[in-house]
Design a protein around this motif. Structure first.
Motif, PDB file in Angstrom:
ATOM      1  N   ALA A 126       2.073   1.941  -3.450  1.00  0.00           N
ATOM      2  CA  ALA A 126       1.015   2.536  -4.265  1.00  0.00           C
ATOM      3  C   ALA A 126       0.869   4.027  -3.963  1.00  0.00           C
ATOM      4  O   ALA A 126       0.661   4.849  -4.873  1.00  0.00           O
ATOM      5  CB  ALA A 126      -0.309   1.813  -4.008  1.00  0.00           C
ATOM      6  N   LEU A 177       3.643   5.924  -5.714  1.00  0.00           N
ATOM      7  CA  LEU A 177       3.310   6.084  -7.127  1.00  0.00           C
ATOM      8  C   LEU A 177       2.286   7.199  -7.332  1.00  0.00           C
ATOM      9  O   LEU A 177       2.393   7.990  -8.276  1.00  0.00           O
ATOM     10  CB  LEU A 177       2.776   4.766  -7.689  1.00  0.00           C
ATOM     11  CG  LEU A 177       3.803   3.645  -7.906  1.00  0.00           C
ATOM     12  CD1 LEU A 177       3.097   2.354  -8.302  1.00  0.00           C
ATOM     13  CD2 LEU A 177       4.809   4.047  -8.978  1.00  0.00           C
ATOM     14  N   ALA A 208       0.837  -1.207   0.000  1.00  0.00           N
ATOM     15  CA  ALA A 208       0.000   0.000   0.000  1.00  0.00           C
ATOM     16  C   ALA A 208       0.870   1.253   0.000  1.00  0.00           C
ATOM     17  O   ALA A 208       0.554   2.247  -0.668  1.00  0.00           O
ATOM     18  CB  ALA A 208      -0.921  -0.012   1.216  1.00  0.00           C
TER      19      ALA A 208
END
Length: 314
Positions: free
Chosen positions: A287, A290, A284
């Motif tokens: 992510a 990103l 997580a």
């Protein structure tokens, strides 16, 4: 042309982050068998610079005159971007947890946002602030929430010095006005930084030890030079050459945010090669990093001085 340059820069930045991310996995066998961190990093920098040197000399053939105007850039890269960053980091982890030192060191992108804010006297746009918040949250999750804890002030100071050195690395890498090819800057900077680290170790300022027998590596026995060569090639030569290329193409701010993926790649490689569990929280966090990169990328860079200068090999 701009789209092509950005795509190339992002590809180079991802290669750099992945390459830097292998360093922990590859250096672990050396440290386990008695190499001191200073010796391992000095050898890594010197061997990595030597591997890049033939390519750098080829790219500089017939254009030796550009080395003199670039001398301060090379010196700053080697001393601040390579040697001081590493020395400050290893000094920091003597008194504070590794996770905390990493979290502080990787605040470098936020330092660059703050520097741009101070230079332009313009508040960063919401996309940059959002990207910074997402990236910081993701970084904390990947490294571990345990990194947020009271720490020794001396160790904290060294970790902040490492963050400043990391920010200097991105700034120097992005200043391409002297026309020095990225590989040449990487080779010369690594050799300079490796020499500084070797002198520090030889002077007794930090422990400097190495062993030269077989060592365990990924479940088998290997000569000591195998992890060192892999460390110098993948985590150093490729990483620095790609990182400098990315900074020239993207500017220091965006390149530094993409560089945060190094911690995610490090966790991934530790899971694949060392069997260290990769948790859902870490995924997580990756992510979120990103998402932060995407938000920062959406904001045009305010770094006109960092536009790449084309260079050609005669």
């Amino acid at each position: 042309m701009q789209l092509s340059s950005t795509s190339t820069g992002l590809s180079a930045a991802l290669i750099a982050a992945a390459s830097f991310g292998t360093s922990g996995t590859l250096v672990k066998p050396l440290l386990t068998e008695g190499w001191s961190p200073t010796a391992a990093v000095a050898a890594r920098a010197l061997v990595g610079g030597a591997l890049l040197l033939p390519i750098a000399l080829t790219m500089l053939r017939g254009r030796w005159h550009i080395l003199w105007p670039a001398r301060w850039r090379v010196l700053t890269m080697g001393v601040a971007g390579v040697a001081c960053t590493q020395l400050a980091y290893f000094a920091a982890i003597q008194t504070i947890p590794v996770s905390t030192a990493l979290l502080i060191e990787f605040l470098a992108p936020l330092l660059l946002v703050g520097l741009a804010w101070a230079r332009t006297r313009r508040t960063p746009r919401p996309t940059v602030l959002l990207g910074s918040a997402l990236a910081l949250a993701g970084l904390t999750l990947v490294i571990g929430p345990g990194a947020l804890q009271p720490v020794d002030p001396v160790g904290l100071a060294f970790a902040l010095a490492a963050a400043i050195g990391c920010a200097v690395y991105f700034l120097v890498a992005a200043r391409s006005g002297d026309g020095l090819p990225p590989v040449a800057l990487a080779a010369s900077g690594l050799l300079t930084g490796g020499l500084v680290l070797a002198l520090v170790g030889a002077g007794g300022l930090l422990p400097f030890t190495a062993t030269f027998g077989s060592l365990p590596m990924f479940g088998t026995q290997a000569p000591w030079w195998v992890p060192l060569v892999l460390l110098a090639l993948l985590s150093t030569a490729v990483a620095y050459a790609a990182g400098i290329t990315a900074s020239e193409a993207l500017g220091s701010r965006l390149a530094s945010f993409v560089g945060l993926l190094e911690v995610a790649f490090a966790a991934l490689f530790a899971w694949i090669l060392l069997g260290e569990a990769l948790t859902g929280v870490q995924m997580a966090g990756g992510a979120l990093i990103l998402a932060g990169i995407a938000a920062v990328r959406a904001e045009p860079s305010a770094e006109p001085a960092e536009e790449p200068v084309p260079y050609r090999v005669p």
